[in-house]
Motif scaffolding. Structure first.
Motif, PDB file in Angstrom:
ATOM      1  N   ARG A  71       0.823  -1.203   0.000  1.00  0.00           N
ATOM      2  CA  ARG A  71       0.000   0.000   0.000  1.00  0.00           C
ATOM      3  C   ARG A  71       0.865   1.264   0.000  1.00  0.00           C
ATOM      4  O   ARG A  71       2.059   1.211   0.305  1.00  0.00           O
ATOM      5  CB  ARG A  71      -0.909  -0.009   1.219  1.00  0.00           C
ATOM      6  CG  ARG A  71      -1.954  -1.115   1.212  1.00  0.00           C
ATOM      7  CD  ARG A  71      -2.665  -1.172   2.555  1.00  0.00           C
ATOM      8  NE  ARG A  71      -1.784  -1.654   3.615  1.00  0.00           N
ATOM      9  CZ  ARG A  71      -1.954  -1.396   4.917  1.00  0.00           C
ATOM     10  NH1 ARG A  71      -2.967  -0.627   5.310  1.00  0.00           N
ATOM     11  NH2 ARG A  71      -1.136  -1.893   5.813  1.00  0.00           N
ATOM     12  N   ASN A 301      -4.866   7.701  -8.169  1.00  0.00           N
ATOM     13  CA  ASN A 301      -5.483   6.400  -8.445  1.00  0.00           C
ATOM     14  C   ASN A 301      -5.122   5.324  -7.423  1.00  0.00           C
ATOM     15  O   ASN A 301      -5.381   4.146  -7.646  1.00  0.00           O
ATOM     16  CB  ASN A 301      -5.132   5.904  -9.858  1.00  0.00           C
ATOM     17  CG  ASN A 301      -5.589   6.871 -10.933  1.00  0.00           C
ATOM     18  OD1 ASN A 301      -6.662   7.455 -10.827  1.00  0.00           O
ATOM     19  ND2 ASN A 301      -4.769   7.055 -11.959  1.00  0.00           N
ATOM     20  N   ASP A 302      -4.540   5.711  -6.304  1.00  0.00           N
ATOM     21  CA  ASP A 302      -4.298   4.749  -5.218  1.00  0.00           C
ATOM     22  C   ASP A 302      -4.317   5.514  -3.895  1.00  0.00           C
ATOM     23  O   ASP A 302      -3.338   5.552  -3.155  1.00  0.00           O
ATOM     24  CB  ASP A 302      -2.955   4.034  -5.404  1.00  0.00           C
ATOM     25  CG  ASP A 302      -2.867   2.735  -4.588  1.00  0.00           C
ATOM     26  OD1 ASP A 302      -3.763   2.508  -3.754  1.00  0.00           O
ATOM     27  OD2 ASP A 302      -1.915   1.966  -4.776  1.00  0.00           O
ATOM     28  N   ARG A 303      -5.458   6.129  -3.603  1.00  0.00           N
ATOM     29  CA  ARG A 303      -5.583   7.015  -2.455  1.00  0.00           C
ATOM     30  C   ARG A 303      -6.529   6.479  -1.377  1.00  0.00           C
ATOM     31  O   ARG A 303      -6.808   7.170  -0.396  1.00  0.00           O
ATOM     32  CB  ARG A 303      -6.076   8.397  -2.919  1.00  0.00           C
ATOM     33  CG  ARG A 303      -5.207   9.036  -3.991  1.00  0.00           C
ATOM     34  CD  ARG A 303      -5.763  10.390  -4.420  1.00  0.00           C
ATOM     35  NE  ARG A 303      -5.709  11.359  -3.336  1.00  0.00           N
ATOM     36  CZ  ARG A 303      -4.681  12.157  -3.079  1.00  0.00           C
ATOM     37  NH1 ARG A 303      -3.594  12.099  -3.853  1.00  0.00           N
ATOM     38  NH2 ARG A 303      -4.718  13.004  -2.079  1.00  0.00           N
ATOM     39  N   ASP A 304      -7.036   5.256  -1.556  1.00  0.00           N
ATOM     40  CA  ASP A 304      -8.052   4.754  -0.639  1.00  0.00           C
ATOM     41  C   ASP A 304      -7.496   4.221   0.669  1.00  0.00           C
ATOM     42  O   ASP A 304      -8.216   4.107   1.666  1.00  0.00           O
ATOM     43  CB  ASP A 304      -8.872   3.654  -1.318  1.00  0.00           C
ATOM     44  CG  ASP A 304      -9.684   4.172  -2.497  1.00  0.00           C
ATOM     45  OD1 ASP A 304      -9.971   5.385  -2.514  1.00  0.00           O
ATOM     46  OD2 ASP A 304     -10.008   3.377  -3.376  1.00  0.00           O
ATOM     47  N   GLU A 305      -6.200   3.858   0.673  1.00  0.00           N
ATOM     48  CA  GLU A 305      -5.595   3.300   1.880  1.00  0.00           C
ATOM     49  C   GLU A 305      -4.100   3.583   1.858  1.00  0.00           C
ATOM     50  O   GLU A 305      -3.520   3.861   0.795  1.00  0.00           O
ATOM     51  CB  GLU A 305      -5.820   1.786   1.932  1.00  0.00           C
ATOM     52  CG  GLU A 305      -5.314   1.045   0.690  1.00  0.00           C
ATOM     53  CD  GLU A 305      -5.529  -0.450   0.748  1.00  0.00           C
ATOM     54  OE1 GLU A 305      -5.935  -0.944   1.808  1.00  0.00           O
ATOM     55  OE2 GLU A 305      -5.272  -1.105  -0.263  1.00  0.00           O
TER      56      GLU A 305
END
Length: 311
Positions: A71, A301-305
């Motif tokens: 992550r 595009n990879d900000r959720d966790e």
């Protein structure tokens, strides 16, 4: 050129086993589905030239639907290289880079004052059984570049110089060696290469760098008549002329080194710095999670966790 004039070079066959300054035998750590062997930093050796972190990931075989998900997490004060033998990674970072890493290619991400990135097995690879086998390294930045703006470069396999001769193949990943220069932007004297040796073939190490090391990925090599096996790292005494020979099954090696930095480095979690204060400042900013307001943002595009700061 960094050179130690106090040590007289000798003929390769005359070099004794005492030319190995440090021998590192990393232990495997199981991370669930694959193992990691960490050669640097080691108790007896923090760095080889600018290289301050060296991990072998795998080899591992993953089932359909499985993959690795690292992550988003932060770095300061270093440059990262993920170099794959098998498998792939989808790299995203806060510079805006969005890049698939394939075997033999170079991803060179320089954190400088602060960067965040993620690495995940691609969606395409997860549609069937897939492999993971590669090396991740960090290079500490010189003092004058610790606060530079983060940057990212990708260079495909075909862009990296290839040197071949009589059973020896050397693909230069970073820096300068054997009269060739790799394309990535460097900030200190460095060399890093992927080497394949057929059985019995010999490799002289570059002799124009102060620090030089070898990590054995596969097979075995002999140095001064003594045999060394896969997953061992040797760091050599400055100035000696060193030649190694592959064993009966050949060998695959990573050779690395360069000039020593001007001072020691502190390393904590994913942070490398010339002072503890720099690390404390980075810890406080990551903990605050004020994305885009200071040194850290999350990848597009990879900000959720993200990976939280360790306790």
């Amino acid at each position: 050129m960094s050179w130690n004039p106090a040590v007289e070079p000798g003929c390769p066959d005359e070099v004794g086993i005492d030319a190995i300054e440090t021998l590192i035998v990393p232990r495997a750590r199981d991370l669930g589905g694959f193992s990691v062997r960490r050669a640097l930093p080691a108790p007896k050796r923090q760095m080889v030239g600018p290289f301050i972190f060296f991990d072998q990931a795998g080899p591992a075989e993953l089932l359909t639907g499985q993959g690795v998900d690292v992550r988003p997490h932060p770095h300061i004060g270093l440059g990262t290289v993920t170099y794959l033998f098998r498998g792939d990674f989808h790299h995203r970072d806060s510079t805006g880079a969005d890049q698939l890493i394939r075997p033999g290619a170079l991803n060179w991400m320089v954190a400088g004052r602060g960067v965040t990135h993620s690495e995940r097995t691609s969606a395409a690879a997860r549609t069937g059984p897939n492999s993971l086998f590669g090396i991740q390294t960090w290079l500490a930045l010189p003092d004058r570049h610790e606060d530079m703006a983060p940057m990212f470069e990708h260079h495909g396999k075909e862009a990296l110089p290839l040197i071949e001769d009589h059973g020896v193949s050397v693909r230069l990943i970073l820096g300068e060696a054997y009269g060739k220069n790799a394309p990535a932007t460097m900030f200190s004297e460095t060399f890093y290469a992927d080497v394949r040796l057929e059985a019995g073939c010999r490799l002289p190490l570059p002799d124009n760098h102060e620090d030089r090391g070898i990590y054995i990925v596969e097979g075995s090599i002999s140095v001064a008549g003594q045999t060394f096996e896969a997953s061992q790292m040797m760091v050599f005494r400055p100035g000696d002329r060193i030649t190694v020979a592959a064993g009966d099954q050949g060998a695959r090696l990573m050779i690395l080194g360069g000039a020593t930095l001007g001072g020691p480095r502190y390393i904590w979690w994913n942070f490398v710095a010339s002072s503890r204060d720099r690390i404390e400042e980075a810890k406080a900013e990551w903990r605050a999670e004020r994305w885009g307001e200071g040194r850290f943002d999350l990848p597009m595009n990879d900000r959720d966790e993200h990976i939280p700061l360790p306790a």
